[in-house]
Design an enzyme around this catalytic site. Structure first.
Site, short mmCIF file in Angstrom:
data_model
loop_
_atom_site.label_atom_id
_atom_site.label_comp_id
_atom_site.label_asym_id
_atom_site.label_seq_id
_atom_site.Cartn_x
_atom_site.Cartn_y
_atom_site.Cartn_z
N LYS A 225 17.00 4.47 8.84
CA LYS A 225 17.37 3.99 7.51
C LYS A 225 18.83 3.52 7.49
CE LYS A 225 14.89 3.82 4.58
NZ LYS A 225 13.81 2.86 4.23
N PRO B 68 17.06 6.27 -2.43
CA PRO B 68 16.47 7.46 -3.04
C PRO B 68 16.62 8.71 -2.19
CG PRO B 68 14.87 5.65 -2.80
CD PRO B 68 16.04 5.35 -1.93
N SER C 20 8.95 0.33 5.17
CA SER C 20 9.72 0.88 6.28
C SER C 20 8.94 2.07 6.82
CB SER C 20 11.11 1.35 5.82
OG SER C 20 11.93 1.71 6.92
N TYR D 238 3.84 4.15 -1.24
CA TYR D 238 3.99 5.02 -2.41
C TYR D 238 4.89 4.39 -3.47
CZ TYR D 238 4.66 9.50 -4.88
OH TYR D 238 4.71 10.51 -5.81
N ILE D 239 6.13 4.08 -3.12
CA ILE D 239 7.06 3.48 -4.08
C ILE D 239 6.57 2.10 -4.50
CG2 ILE D 239 9.42 2.60 -4.41
CD1 ILE D 239 10.37 4.82 -2.49
N SER E 223 0.81 -1.21 0.00
CA SER E 223 0.00 0.00 0.00
C SER E 223 0.85 1.27 0.00
CB SER E 223 -0.93 0.01 1.22
OG SER E 223 -0.16 0.00 2.42
N SER F 155 17.79 4.58 1.66
CA SER F 155 17.52 6.01 1.50
C SER F 155 18.83 6.78 1.39
CB SER F 155 16.73 6.51 2.71
OG SER F 155 16.58 7.92 2.68
N TYR G 273 14.46 9.34 11.79
CA TYR G 273 14.26 8.68 10.49
C TYR G 273 15.60 8.37 9.82
CZ TYR G 273 13.13 7.89 5.61
OH TYR G 273 13.06 7.35 4.35
#
Length: 338
Positions: free
Chosen positions: A157, A182, A81, A13-14, A11, A122, A153
């Protein structure tokens, strides 16, 4: 027929754009969501051939469901994540699910006989804790998690990717591991449940910022990030690879100019004046989200994506397209009133 691939966090975004591309290219896709009651909704958003897509219940913090989800899969893209919209009370709220979820996925993949594991890391795992100023970063760089500018955050990562690589070296066997790192991910939206990464565009469009702070970030399109994942899944000789996924570094004032030039009257609330650093620092005393990123003021974290371009033939679309597609979809979906 390409085979069967598992994509965690279906579900997200990426993951949504990745699933779309994989199905279009002939893969059978297994994906996970935390609650299967949402399966029909997520299916409708993805809009792919339902025969090519199976859903499984799995959570980063539980062993349940991972083995079933990866059964018969030759490849894995671990995208899930935690990405919060507010500041967590404790860094462990992000670090533990990010790290333990990655290790859970790795163990299940190895046990299922998966050949290649691609993990969404990330730029946050690369570009922090290196001091103030301007610098161009490559895949050889790692964030220093003990630095004051490594907010939760960023720590999550970095620690998750480090833990994954350490586990692979000790227990990964013949499975290939690749990370995709990214920068700020923008682009079209699949629904009004939008990623936290799009918040900057929303704030500019709705005029909730009194001015343009001296912040900047590398920008990359979600469709290009998905495409890089697919290339990492299929290209030969990927074991241990790490790929930055980023387009150009832009200041907030440059993003604002793109919005004004591309949207005209719809961008009338976008600020035109700069916001002095001292006002941002003052706001940070009262706003925990701003407090996390106040160390970004004046920093240029320029991400060098030449490795992905040279090794995989990866390309990025024009950054203005990504920014304007984000903005137009936010307006279309009623997420901002312009």
């Amino acid at each position: 027929m390409r085979g069967t691939v598992f994509v965690s966090g279906g579900s997200g975004y990426i993951a949504g754009f990745l699933i779309r591309q994989l199905v279009a290219e002939g893969w059978m896709v297994h994906t996970s969501i935390r609650n299967l009651a949402k399966e029909s909704h997520v299916r409708s958003l993805l809009g792919v051939d339902n025969v090519k897509l199976k859903f499984f219940a799995a959570d980063l913090m539980s062993d349940a469901g991972w083995a079933e989800a990866m059964a018969e899969c030759s490849h894995v893209a671990h995208v899930a994540s935690p990405l919060p919209s507010t500041a967590p009370k404790s860094a462990d709220e992000l670090i533990i699910p990010a790290r333990d979820g990655a290790l859970r996925a790795l163990r299940a993949a190895r046990n299922a006989g998966v050949k290649r594991f691609v993990m969404t890391s990330s730029a946050a795992a690369i570009a922090y804790g290196h001091g103030k100023g301007s610098r161009r970063f490559t895949e050889a760089d790692w964030t220093n998690v003990t630095s004051p500018d490594a907010y939760p955050y960023v720590q999550s990562k970095t620690i998750a990717e480090r833990a994954a690589r350490d586990w692979m070296a000790a227990e990964g066997g013949d499975m290939d591991y690749v990370s995709v790192n990214p920068s700020l991910v923008l682009g079209p939206l699949l629904s009004d449940d939008f990623s936290t990464s799009l918040e900057a565009i929303k704030k500019l469009l709705e005029g909730s910022l009194p001015g343009l702070p001296n912040f900047g970030f590398g920008v990359v399109d979600v469709r290009d990030v998905a495409d890089l994942h697919v290339r990492c899944l299929t290209a030969p000789n990927m074991a241990g690879e790490r790929f930055i996924a980023s387009g150009p570094f832009l200041w907030m004032k440059e993003v604002a100019a793109i919005l004004r030039d591309g949207l005209g009257e719809q961008a009338r609330k976008v600020p035109t004046r700069g916001l002095p650093d001292f006002l941002v620092k003052l706001s940070a005393l009262f706003d925990p989200v701003i407090k996390q990123v106040v160390g970004e003021l004046g920093n240029v974290r320029d991400m060098d994506a030449s490795h992905a371009k040279a090794v995989l033939g990866w390309e990025t679309r024009p950054v203005a397209e990504s920014i304007l597609d984000t903005a137009r979809d936010m307006i279309r979906l009623g997420l901002v009133k312009v």
